[in-house]
Design a protein around this motif. Structure first.
Motif, short mmCIF file in Angstrom:
data_model
loop_
_atom_site.label_atom_id
_atom_site.label_comp_id
_atom_site.label_asym_id
_atom_site.label_seq_id
_atom_site.Cartn_x
_atom_site.Cartn_y
_atom_site.Cartn_z
N GLU A 56 0.76 -1.29 0.00
CA GLU A 56 -0.03 -0.16 0.14
C GLU A 56 0.96 1.34 -0.09
O GLU A 56 2.00 1.34 0.55
N THR A 57 0.33 2.43 -0.72
CA THR A 57 0.83 3.49 -0.61
C THR A 57 0.73 3.96 0.90
O THR A 57 -0.41 3.95 1.38
N ARG A 58 1.81 4.51 1.57
CA ARG A 58 1.83 4.75 3.00
C ARG A 58 1.05 6.14 3.14
O ARG A 58 0.96 6.88 2.41
N THR A 59 0.41 6.22 4.10
CA THR A 59 -0.48 7.36 4.54
C THR A 59 0.37 8.29 5.38
O THR A 59 1.34 7.97 5.90
N GLY A 60 0.04 9.71 5.31
CA GLY A 60 0.47 10.50 6.40
C GLY A 60 1.07 11.81 5.57
O GLY A 60 0.91 11.95 4.62
N ALA A 61 1.64 12.51 6.53
CA ALA A 61 2.30 13.91 5.94
C ALA A 61 3.71 13.85 5.80
O ALA A 61 4.36 13.47 6.78
N THR A 62 4.16 13.98 4.48
CA THR A 62 5.44 14.02 4.10
C THR A 62 6.20 15.14 3.16
O THR A 62 4.92 15.92 2.97
#
Length: 240
Positions: free
Chosen positions: A158-164
């Protein structure tokens, strides 16, 4: 072929292959009077989402597979890169139809009426909504580009979630992990990046973690974004 990104010294995400066994449940084939392979590949089997798919395609909703139903379903499947395109109203086809419906409903205000929204206090930011398989660029609350359909990581990758943030860009990147070109690559989380592909955005099961984009959209992202720009990924891709 799986698509993902990898830079020297950057960790790459290895995704498990998604099994597609049972997808067609061994449907019977209708052998047409013609000699083309296409005529011989249409299934007579009714899929579990027959009525829903018939309604989406504006076919008579009777829950029974017909030759006309099969042809309409196959045309849709072929146009969206869904394989095998055998006219079977299965879960992948119905899920794709629901995703397209949600994408159309987003219009030009993808943050509207969402339980979780892309932040509007970050200035320029690239947003990725995994649930609707949409991405866009905004500046504060103002939409700058998109939303456009994307193809994100499959189950197990999965494409990782969160702020980058975007930390490295390469306009003509070559993935040494997958031995493929990744044009307009912009890396934002380990080996995960925005980049161009020639596949359909609805081609299943998905990428190996990257956010795949149509060539024109990836080029626009390249022109609009810079190193240090914020990226926010949220939601969950259907089927993962």
């Amino acid at each position: 072929m799986r698509i993902s990104g990898k830079t020297h010294g950057v960790r790459a995400r290895h995704g498990a292959a998604l099994s597609v066994a049972g997808l067609l449940a061994a449907p019977a084939l209708v052998l047409g009077t013609g000699t083309s392979a296409q005529a011989a590949s249409c299934t007579a089997s009714k899929g579990p989402y027959q009525k829903q798919v018939e309604k989406y395609l504006k076919r008579p909703v009777d829950g029974r597979q017909s030759t006309a139903d099969c042809k309409a379903i196959r045309t849709f499947q072929a146009s969206k890169g869904i394989t095998p395109a055998a006219g079977y109203a299965g879960p992948v086809t119905w899920r794709t139809m629901k995703t397209i419906t949600a994408q159309k409903a987003a219009g030009k205000n993808p943050n509207k009426a969402r339980a979780r929204k892309c932040p509007t206090n970050k200035g320029r930011i690239a947003c990725v909504d995994l649930t609707r398989q949409l991405s866009w660029i905004q500046d504060g609350a103002k939409l700058r580009f998109g939303p456009v359909p994307v193809r994100t990581g499959r189950d197990g990758a999965e494409t990782r979630t969160g702020a980058t943030r975007i930390y490295w860009r390469n306009i003509d990147h070559w993935s040494t992990l997958y031995d493929v070109r990744m044009p307009y690559a912009q890396f934002f989380d380990g080996g995960q990046a925005f980049h161009s592909v020639t596949k359909s955005m609805y081609d299943n099961p998905g990428s190996a973690g990257c956010v795949n984009m149509r060539p024109a959209d990836a080029k626009s992202y390249w022109n609009l974004l810079r190193n240090g720009d914020d990226v926010f990924v949220y939601g969950r891709k259907p089927g993962t």
